[in-house]
Design a protein around this motif. Structure first.
Motif, PDB file in Angstrom:
ATOM      1  N   ARG A  48      -4.997   6.742   0.718  1.00 49.40           N
ATOM      2  CA  ARG A  48      -6.330   6.671   0.945  1.00 49.40           C
ATOM      3  C   ARG A  48      -7.251   6.813   1.805  1.00 49.40           C
ATOM      4  O   ARG A  48      -7.732   7.992   1.972  1.00 49.40           O
ATOM      5  CB  ARG A  48      -6.356   5.453   0.682  1.00 49.40           C
ATOM      6  CG  ARG A  48      -7.576   4.960   0.410  1.00 49.40           C
ATOM      7  CD  ARG A  48      -8.507   2.946  -0.655  1.00 49.40           C
ATOM      8  NE  ARG A  48      -8.943   2.942   1.050  1.00 49.40           N
ATOM      9  CZ  ARG A  48      -9.066   1.459   0.572  1.00 49.40           C
ATOM     10  NH1 ARG A  48      -9.034   0.887  -0.742  1.00 49.40           N
ATOM     11  NH2 ARG A  48      -9.817   0.619   1.960  1.00 49.40           N
ATOM     12  N   ASP A  55       3.220   5.723   9.986  1.00 49.80           N
ATOM     13  CA  ASP A  55       2.748   5.175   8.584  1.00 49.80           C
ATOM     14  C   ASP A  55       1.205   5.370   8.251  1.00 49.80           C
ATOM     15  O   ASP A  55       0.615   4.779   9.164  1.00 49.80           O
ATOM     16  CB  ASP A  55       3.138   4.007   7.972  1.00 49.80           C
ATOM     17  CG  ASP A  55       4.950   3.790   8.155  1.00 49.80           C
ATOM     18  OD1 ASP A  55       5.504   5.202   7.726  1.00 49.80           O
ATOM     19  OD2 ASP A  55       5.643   2.640   7.877  1.00 49.80           O
ATOM     20  N   HIS A 115       1.198  -0.872   0.162  1.00 45.39           N
ATOM     21  CA  HIS A 115       0.068   0.045  -0.521  1.00 45.39           C
ATOM     22  C   HIS A 115       0.780   1.226  -0.357  1.00 45.39           C
ATOM     23  O   HIS A 115       1.184   1.058   0.602  1.00 45.39           O
ATOM     24  CB  HIS A 115      -0.654  -0.053   1.108  1.00 45.39           C
ATOM     25  CG  HIS A 115      -1.721  -0.932   1.268  1.00 45.39           C
ATOM     26  ND1 HIS A 115      -2.824  -1.314   0.372  1.00 45.39           N
ATOM     27  CD2 HIS A 115      -2.158  -1.491   1.972  1.00 45.39           C
ATOM     28  CE1 HIS A 115      -4.137  -2.537   0.756  1.00 45.39           C
ATOM     29  NE2 HIS A 115      -3.379  -2.714   1.616  1.00 45.39           N
ATOM     30  N   SER A 116       0.106   2.221  -0.295  1.00 42.10           N
ATOM     31  CA  SER A 116       0.967   3.463  -0.990  1.00 42.10           C
ATOM     32  C   SER A 116       0.933   4.269   0.801  1.00 42.10           C
ATOM     33  O   SER A 116      -0.276   4.594   1.063  1.00 42.10           O
ATOM     34  CB  SER A 116       0.450   4.410  -2.190  1.00 42.10           C
ATOM     35  OG  SER A 116       0.727   4.404  -3.290  1.00 42.10           O
ATOM     36  N   THR A 117       1.912   4.754   1.629  1.00 40.74           N
ATOM     37  CA  THR A 117       2.208   5.219   2.481  1.00 40.74           C
ATOM     38  C   THR A 117       2.229   5.795   2.738  1.00 40.74           C
ATOM     39  O   THR A 117       4.021   6.688   1.556  1.00 40.74           O
ATOM     40  CB  THR A 117       2.258   4.026   3.459  1.00 40.74           C
ATOM     41  OG1 THR A 117       3.351   3.704   2.729  1.00 40.74           O
ATOM     42  CG2 THR A 117       1.237   2.811   3.730  1.00 40.74           C
ATOM     43  N   ARG A 144      -1.687   5.483   5.328  1.00 41.00           N
ATOM     44  CA  ARG A 144      -2.389   5.356   3.952  1.00 41.00           C
ATOM     45  C   ARG A 144      -2.665   5.983   3.009  1.00 41.00           C
ATOM     46  O   ARG A 144      -3.281   6.786   3.548  1.00 41.00           O
ATOM     47  CB  ARG A 144      -3.207   4.008   3.635  1.00 41.00           C
ATOM     48  CG  ARG A 144      -2.517   3.068   4.297  1.00 41.00           C
ATOM     49  CD  ARG A 144      -4.065   1.951   4.312  1.00 41.00           C
ATOM     50  NE  ARG A 144      -4.328   2.028   2.442  1.00 41.00           N
ATOM     51  CZ  ARG A 144      -5.397   0.733   2.019  1.00 41.00           C
ATOM     52  NH1 ARG A 144      -5.392  -0.366   2.957  1.00 41.00           N
ATOM     53  NH2 ARG A 144      -5.522   0.473   1.316  1.00 41.00           N
TER      54      ARG A 144
END
Length: 84
Positions: free
Chosen positions: A24, A20, A11-13, A22
């Motif tokens: 989203r 951390d 996941h993009s973090t 996300r």
């Protein structure tokens, strides 16, 4: 036959204050803040025709109900798609 599994994606973090998060989650928080600001900024009264009766309500209450109905419908549709 061998069963193929979907590749696992990281996941993009982003690190915020040592945690951390996300991207989203940050996006949802930003959209929620904008929605709350928009609702709070619109305080005038509006007249709404509900088929036959006409109702005069504060605009913020109409926007809040519309937002909640949209969230509930979005969650319902997402849940149905996840079952497939």
């Amino acid at each position: 036959m061998a069963r193929k599994e979907a590749p696992q994606h990281a996941h993009s973090t982003v690190t915020v204050k040592g945690r951390d998060m996300r991207l989203r989650t940050i996006g949802f928080a930003a959209l929620a803040a904008l929605a709350i600001w928009f609702i709070a900024a619109n305080t005038g009264s509006v007249t709404i025709r509900l088929w036959i009766p006409e109702v005069t309500l504060p605009l913020w209450s109409v926007l809040t109900v519309t937002l909640l109905v949209g969230v509930v419908l979005g969650l319902y549709i997402a849940r149905r798609r996840a079952r497939r």
